[in-house]
Scaffold this active site. Sequence first.
Site, mmCIF file in Angstrom:
data_model
loop_
_atom_site.group_PDB
_atom_site.id
_atom_site.type_symbol
_atom_site.label_atom_id
_atom_site.label_comp_id
_atom_site.label_asym_id
_atom_site.label_seq_id
_atom_site.Cartn_x
_atom_site.Cartn_y
_atom_site.Cartn_z
ATOM 1 N N GLU A 1 0.760 -1.044 0.067
ATOM 2 C CA GLU A 1 -0.154 0.104 -0.034
ATOM 3 C C GLU A 1 0.816 1.417 0.034
ATOM 4 O OE1 GLU A 1 -3.178 -0.541 2.656
ATOM 5 O OE2 GLU A 1 -3.169 1.700 3.011
ATOM 6 N N ASP B 1 0.022 5.417 0.706
ATOM 7 C CA ASP B 1 -0.825 6.192 1.103
ATOM 8 C C ASP B 1 -0.512 7.425 1.237
ATOM 9 O OD1 ASP B 1 -2.307 3.979 2.224
ATOM 10 O OD2 ASP B 1 -1.637 4.117 4.076
ATOM 11 N N GLU C 1 -2.861 10.491 3.098
ATOM 12 C CA GLU C 1 -4.224 10.923 3.917
ATOM 13 C C GLU C 1 -4.053 12.367 4.156
ATOM 14 O OE1 GLU C 1 -5.936 7.205 6.425
ATOM 15 O OE2 GLU C 1 -4.083 7.836 6.974
ATOM 16 N N GLU D 1 5.240 6.000 8.922
ATOM 17 C CA GLU D 1 4.657 7.393 8.662
ATOM 18 C C GLU D 1 5.492 8.624 8.421
ATOM 19 O OE1 GLU D 1 4.226 5.290 11.107
ATOM 20 O OE2 GLU D 1 2.190 4.304 11.068
ATOM 21 N N ARG E 1 9.083 5.644 19.962
ATOM 22 C CA ARG E 1 8.201 4.390 19.439
ATOM 23 C C ARG E 1 9.027 3.278 19.082
ATOM 24 N NH1 ARG E 1 5.290 5.621 13.668
ATOM 25 N NH2 ARG E 1 4.601 3.604 13.299
#
Length: 267
Positions: free
Chosen positions: A99, A101, A103, A128, A255
């Site tokens: 995918e 993306d 957004e 991201e 993270r």
Amino acid sequence: MGSDSFGMMMCIFVGCLAAVSAGNFNEEFDITWGDGHGKIFNNGQLLTLTLDRYSGSGFQSKKQYLFGKIDMQLKLVPRNSAGTVTAYYLRSQGPTWDEIDFEFLGNLSGQPYTVHTNVYSQGKGDREQQFHLWFDPTVNFHTYSVLWNPQRIVFSVDGIPIREFKNLEAIGVPFPKNLPMRVYSSLWNADDWATRGGLIKTDWSQAPFTASYRNFKADGSRAWLLQQMDSTNQRRLYWVQKNHMIYNYCTDTKRFPQGFPKECAVH
Ligand SMILES: *[C@@H]1O[C@H](CO)[C@@H](O)[C@H](O)[C@H]1NC(C)=O
């Protein structure tokens, strides 16, 4: 050109030589959800998605593409769009899908949209990067592009690269290159997370919210399949990443306490 000969030129990239799909939403896309909230106008030249408290809407391409340069012009939901998300992406089928993306996370009037990007390979994303744009994306149409070839994926806005995801299979990072993808878009309510964890709720008194689309183009010609980043585009990419990037997973130490994903060493 007659519509028949034009139709013959439009074929799936897989197995095609000079494959260019252009323009007509009636021919290229199906509106797949939204019960009348997605509409095509002007003989297929314009498509709009709307969102109200009853439904969002979405569409997908009839064809699948394996590599190419995919362009779409979008005009995003104007005014107070906080809580709305316009997703525009390429995606393959199956449990280990790939995918690519874009957004677009709406915001209060006068506050910047967040452009969220991600790349999934073999069903795994978590890559991201987010940006604020250098213009207001709700006033005019702007071109959002994905260049996808066996060496790289490049996201660009009005021809300016904002992100490059290189093929780093050599160091063990899976890269999308086997599965053809469809083009999808949808407009939906995500006020539970899109406004920095649900800080701002969608203002339904502003509904219906509308995003508009035009000038779709998918070009699988050889030049794009070999396209590299020249020094001008390297410079532009650097400028965007330095001045307009607001989040990068590759610098998010909280993270990834055990260390960053492998590609972060190179990207
Ligand atoms: C909305 O605007 C605020 C303030 O400028 C900004 O910090 C934020 O990143 C913007 N985007 C979203 C999705 O909240």
